[in-house]
Scaffold this motif. Structure first.
Motif, PDB file in Angstrom:
ATOM      1  N   LEU A   1       0.833  -1.208   0.000  1.00  0.00           N
ATOM      2  CA  LEU A   1       0.000   0.000   0.000  1.00  0.00           C
ATOM      3  C   LEU A   1       0.869   1.261   0.000  1.00  0.00           C
ATOM      4  CD1 LEU A   1      -2.822  -1.152   2.459  1.00  0.00           C
ATOM      5  CD2 LEU A   1      -2.803  -1.214  -0.048  1.00  0.00           C
ATOM      6  N   PHE A   2       2.004   1.179   0.693  1.00  0.00           N
ATOM      7  CA  PHE A   2       2.937   2.307   0.723  1.00  0.00           C
ATOM      8  C   PHE A   2       3.466   2.588  -0.688  1.00  0.00           C
ATOM      9  CE2 PHE A   2       7.533   3.302   0.871  1.00  0.00           C
ATOM     10  CZ  PHE A   2       7.528   4.498   1.570  1.00  0.00           C
ATOM     11  N   GLY A   3       3.858   1.530  -1.376  1.00  0.00           N
ATOM     12  CA  GLY A   3       4.379   1.681  -2.741  1.00  0.00           C
ATOM     13  C   GLY A   3       3.312   2.224  -3.668  1.00  0.00           C
ATOM     14  N   ALA A   4       2.073   1.700  -3.538  1.00  0.00           N
ATOM     15  CA  ALA A   4       0.990   2.148  -4.417  1.00  0.00           C
ATOM     16  C   ALA A   4       0.677   3.620  -4.162  1.00  0.00           C
ATOM     17  CB  ALA A   4      -0.253   1.294  -4.178  1.00  0.00           C
ATOM     18  N   GLU A   5       0.600   3.991  -2.889  1.00  0.00           N
ATOM     19  CA  GLU A   5       0.278   5.383  -2.559  1.00  0.00           C
ATOM     20  C   GLU A   5       1.353   6.323  -3.130  1.00  0.00           C
ATOM     21  OE1 GLU A   5      -0.861   6.149   1.526  1.00  0.00           O
ATOM     22  OE2 GLU A   5      -0.133   8.214   1.324  1.00  0.00           O
ATOM     23  N   ASN A   6       2.604   5.938  -2.947  1.00  0.00           N
ATOM     24  CA  ASN A   6       3.688   6.773  -3.474  1.00  0.00           C
ATOM     25  C   ASN A   6       3.616   6.908  -4.989  1.00  0.00           C
ATOM     26  OD1 ASN A   6       5.358   8.030  -1.657  1.00  0.00           O
ATOM     27  ND2 ASN A   6       6.414   6.121  -1.127  1.00  0.00           N
TER      28      ASN A   6
END
Ligand code: SF4
Length: 871
Positions: free
Chosen positions: A392-397
């Motif tokens: 989710l961190f990667g997607a949000e970024n």
């Protein structure tokens, strides 16, 4: 380079799809004098040109081997179905691109073995190349057939067809192999002696020296050691990959390939240890190239190829020691000439703001994440090493930094998978879409791909069965029905194709017979959904008495023997067994490295010394300071020019898009500072006059371009011509006034020279013409377009037509707008529906107030009347 087959190949090129796959002559392709080399090797890729040309291994070996004066390496790809039929019909053998030499005339043919479903293509290529398929049928004077790549780790299904399989890193191995081959040939060794000697080169497996015996427990055929050949065959490992710098002179294709860019391998191997991943095992240990060598290669590569995209590749690029600094340095260099950068296989946790910000400085490329499984439990089973938080961190970024489309890769049929794990895929996809709605600048979209898990040799899952087809289909259906959202696209792999892949991944030598039978039944390009012939494969298995279930669905005990046990990857069976045990209790294993080594293989000492990953050692000793992103470059000054150019010989097969790409790359190689458009996707300011039909030569085409600093026209044309492939070149360059009309606005006619295939003499041609056109009110032809026929009156399109002394027909036809006749329409209209002719476009013209002018004369606001073209 012309060969005895050139003319015959020329005749079939107009009839096949994508002829530029077969024309050769690309920039940086290597042509040598065959009499001046000792060994000629055909590097054969058993798939299409666009896939093969993207393959890093092929790029490395082509450059490495051709750097040796005694070796000439050429390329050959599997012809597409239509080309195979044409070659057979015309009795033309399959030849290499560089010299159009039939495969049977080579000393060695080296196949790249990357994918189980390419195996029938290998047989196609050998057959078309005039080489007997079975190794046992090949005599003293036939080429040696060798192979290497990841499929070398279970070579048994191919054992009947290959003389030697090279196992491990290819750079040193292929050089040692060919040096020994050369020496043996010089010494007059027989084929049998040659094979026995070559088997002594570390990393070389000679299947004919390893007879098989049936294992009564599993029913597998196991290779035996009874003739003094090394057992097991140890994989070659190149510890210092910087000793072989990545090639900076890769061949620049005309045809768009899958990875149409400079790709540089920054690191080999991966530390994560995903338990399903064969590459993660067979490329251990992790070895990094130094940032200096990467930067040096890229700087030269961009200059020598003209590509405007760079990809840093590895199995796990975010783990490269000093990746953020490397990207920042490269982006500083690339920003001015709008070169874009992408990182392959970036794990979600690696896409921090620092990396994402740097990548987006020039152009956004796609962003892909591979969670592989929908729940944390299953990700722990497969040791994915990625938490939902990371994903989710990667997607949000990614969304925050401007990406709008995210691709998510999953597998189904993983060991211990339950309904909950399938539901996890749906939940994760929807969570990511919600993040997209919150953070993306425009509507976020997601592509979810689900492939079927195949237990691969040399992995901890090698003892496990594959999931049955019916269960896989049910899981696909569940995902499909759970992702009914217009912003989510679901892609899946046909389970029948995965079934086939599974059989050959785990199969033994009995499959050689099946492969041959399937190929005889017409199987080709089995990895391509539209080509895959499931029924023929089922029939081939039955006809050869092979039960695929014993490869696919047996649950083997640890310690059971596999048909690939004679190939030593360097990773111990003990380690694989331990990983399997941990997997089945959902216990992950941490990433390995200097701090934490599990002693997986024979190379632990090298891993622990730290010398394989110099970048990582540097990173540990210094804390990286964030580097500010420089502001966008100011608007560029622009100076406009016009060029007249030719496109002749094999270059006539370039489509308009291929021509445009080739021209831009030529400009970039010449160091011409092309101006770019503004905005999100900056494009070079280069515009062409009317597109030319594929297959038609031209001696008078035009393009306008803008550059950032003024240059003398003569210097421009000289520099650019030095960097264009044979058959493409600028004949005139001149400055264009600001505000002058564009080529599209000016050009409205074209001059053609047409030579009829069965040419009457000039006088009768002239009489014929005069008779047909005199007093005519119309001249109708029927032409086919997109499967429909239409009738066209060609008379209004003809400005002038005459027969020259030598029997050539000269015609000026109207251009632009719709409903205009093409020169072949005119030929058919005048000389009948079966008339054919060789057509050359001689010039493009501007018809102004009754006079034909050259576009070169119309560079200001007022065309110069003196530039009348006589036609
Ligand atoms: S030897 Fe140790 S550090 Fe090297 S790959 Fe194996 S586990 Fe990792």
């Amino acid at each position: 380079m012309m060969s005895v087959y050139s003319e015959a190949i020329e005749r079939i090129l107009p009839r096949v799809q994508k002829p530029t796959r077969y024309i050769g002559g690309e920039w940086n392709s290597v042509v040598k004098d065959p009499t001046q080399v000792d060994v000629r090797i055909a590097l054969a890729f058993p798939d299409t040109y666009e896939l093969g040309m993207s393959h890093l291994g092929l790029r490395i070996l082509y450059s490495l081997l051709n750097s040796r004066p005694d070796i000439w390496a050429e390329r050959v790809f599997c012809p597409w179905i239509d080309m195979e039929a044409e070659l057979k019909e015309s009795h033309i053998p399959l030849t290499t691109l560089e010299s159009e030499t039939p495969l049977r005339q080579f000393d060695v043919i080296g196949f790249s073995l990357q994918y189980e479903l390419n195996y029938t293509n290998i047989l196609t290529m050998l057959h078309l190349g005039g080489v007997p398929l079975l190794a046992s049928d090949r005599g003293e004077n036939e080429p040696l057939i060798i192979g290497g790549g990841s499929m070398a780790f279970n070579p048994e299904p191919l054992a009947d067809f290959f003389d030697c399989i090279l196992v491990g890193d290819g750079e040193e191995l292929i050089l040692d192999f060919l040096s020994k081959f050369k020496a043996l040939r010089r010494a007059g060794a027989s084929k049998e002696e040659t094979l026995k000697e070559l088997a002594q080169v570390p990393g070389v497996y000679v299947p004919s020296l390893y007879p098989t015996a049936l294992d009564p427990k599993t029913g597998f055929l196991l290779p035996q050691s009874i003739q003094g050949a090394p057992f097991p065959v140890k994989r070659r490992i190149l510890y210092d990959i910087d000793r072989y710098p990545f090639p900076d002179d890769v061949v620049v294709p005309f045809h768009e390939i899958v990875h149409d860019r400079v790709s540089v391998e920054i690191m080999r191997g991966c530390t994560v240890g995903c338990r399903f991943c064969q590459a993660g095992i067979i490329y251990r240990p992790v070895r990094e190239r130094s940032p200096e060598s990467i930067k040096a290669v890229l700087e030269k590569s961009l200059r020598r190829t003209g590509f405007d995209e760079v990809s840093l590749t590895s199995l796990n690029s975010g783990e490269y020691g000093s990746v953020a600094d490397l990207i920042a340095d490269l982006m500083d260099d690339f920003q001015e000439d709008r070169t874009s950068l992408s990182l392959s296989s970036l794990r979600p946790s690696s896409l921090n703001e620092r990396i994402a910000e740097q990548i987006r400085r020039v152009r956004k490329t796609g962003f892909t994440m591979a969670p592989e499984a929908g729940t944390q439990r299953l990700r722990d089973v497969i040791n994915k090493g990625t938490s939902e938080r990371d994903i989710l961190f990667g997607a949000e970024n990614a969304f925050r930094q401007g990406w709008e489309v995210l691709k998510l890769y999953f597998m189904i049929g993983l060991p211990t998978e339950t309904d909950e794990d399938i539901q996890g895929i749906l939940d994760l996809a929807h969570k990511i879409l919600r993040l997209g709605r919150q953070h993306a600048r425009r509507a976020a979209r997601i592509t979810v791909s689900a492939s079927s898990f195949i237990p691969k040799p040399h992995t901890p899952f090698q003892w496990l069965p594959m999931e049955r087809m019916e269960a896989l289909r049910e899981k696909q259906a569940k995902i499909r029905s759970g992702l009914k959202n217009p912003n989510i696209q679901f892609k899946w792999h046909d389970v029948e194709i995965s079934w086939m892949e599974g059989i050959f991944a785990k199969g033994d030598r009995t499959l050689g017979r099946t492969l041959l039978r399937a190929w005889e039944r017409g199987c080709r390009y089995d990895g391509w959904t539209e080509q895959f012939r499931y029924r023929d494969w089922v029939a081939a298995l039955e006809e050869t008495g092979v039960d695929p279930n014993r490869f696919l669905y047996q649950r083997l005990e640890v310690g059971a023997r596999h048909s690939w046990d004679h190939i030593d990857s360097g990773v111990s069976e003990r380690y694989l067994a331990k990983e399997l045990e941990l997997s089945l209790t959902s216990v992950p294993t941490d990433t390995c490295g200097i701090d934490k080594c599990y002693g997986c293989g024979s190379f632990a000492r090298q891993c622990l010394s730290g010398e394989l990953v110099p970048g990582k050692m540097e990173e540990k000793s210094e804390v990286e300071a964030p580097r500010p992103v420089p502001p966008s470059p100011p608007p560029q000054p622009r100076h406009r020019y016009r060029a007249r150019y030719h496109k002749v010989g094999r270059m006539r097969y370039l489509s308009h898009l291929e021509l445009s790409r080739s021209m831009i790359r030529g400009f970039r190689r010449a160091g011409i500072p092309l101006a770019h458009t503004e905005g999100f996707h900056p494009m070079p300011r280069l515009s062409f006059a009317s597109a030319l039909a594929v297959g038609v030569e031209s001696r008078g085409e035009y393009l306008d371009f803008e550059i950032c600093r003024p240059m003398p026209p003569e210097s421009l044309s000289r520099r650019i011509n030095q960097c264009l492939p044979t058959g493409l070149g600028l004949d005139q360059v001149a400055e264009v006034e600001t505000g002058a009309k564009s080529l599209g606005e000016l050009i409205n006619a074209a001059l053609y020279w047409v030579r009829l295939q069965e040419a009457p003499d000039a006088i009768s041609l002239a009489d014929d013409l005069a008779g047909k056109l005199k007093g005519a009110s119309h001249l109708k032809v029927v032409r086919e377009r997109k499967g429909q026929t239409e009738e066209l009156d060609i008379l209004p399109s003809i400005y002038r037509i005459s027969a020259a002394q030598d029997g050539t027909l000269e015609m000026i036809l109207r251009l632009g707008g719709s409903g205009n006749a093409r020169p072949d329409d005119v030929v058919r209209g005048l000389f009948g529906p079966n008339a054919s002719a060789r057509i050359v476009r001689q010039d493009l013209l501007v018809l102004l107030e009754g006079e034909f002018l050259s576009p070169m004369a119309c560079r200001g606001n007022d065309p110069t009347p003196a530039a009348v073209v006589s036609a």
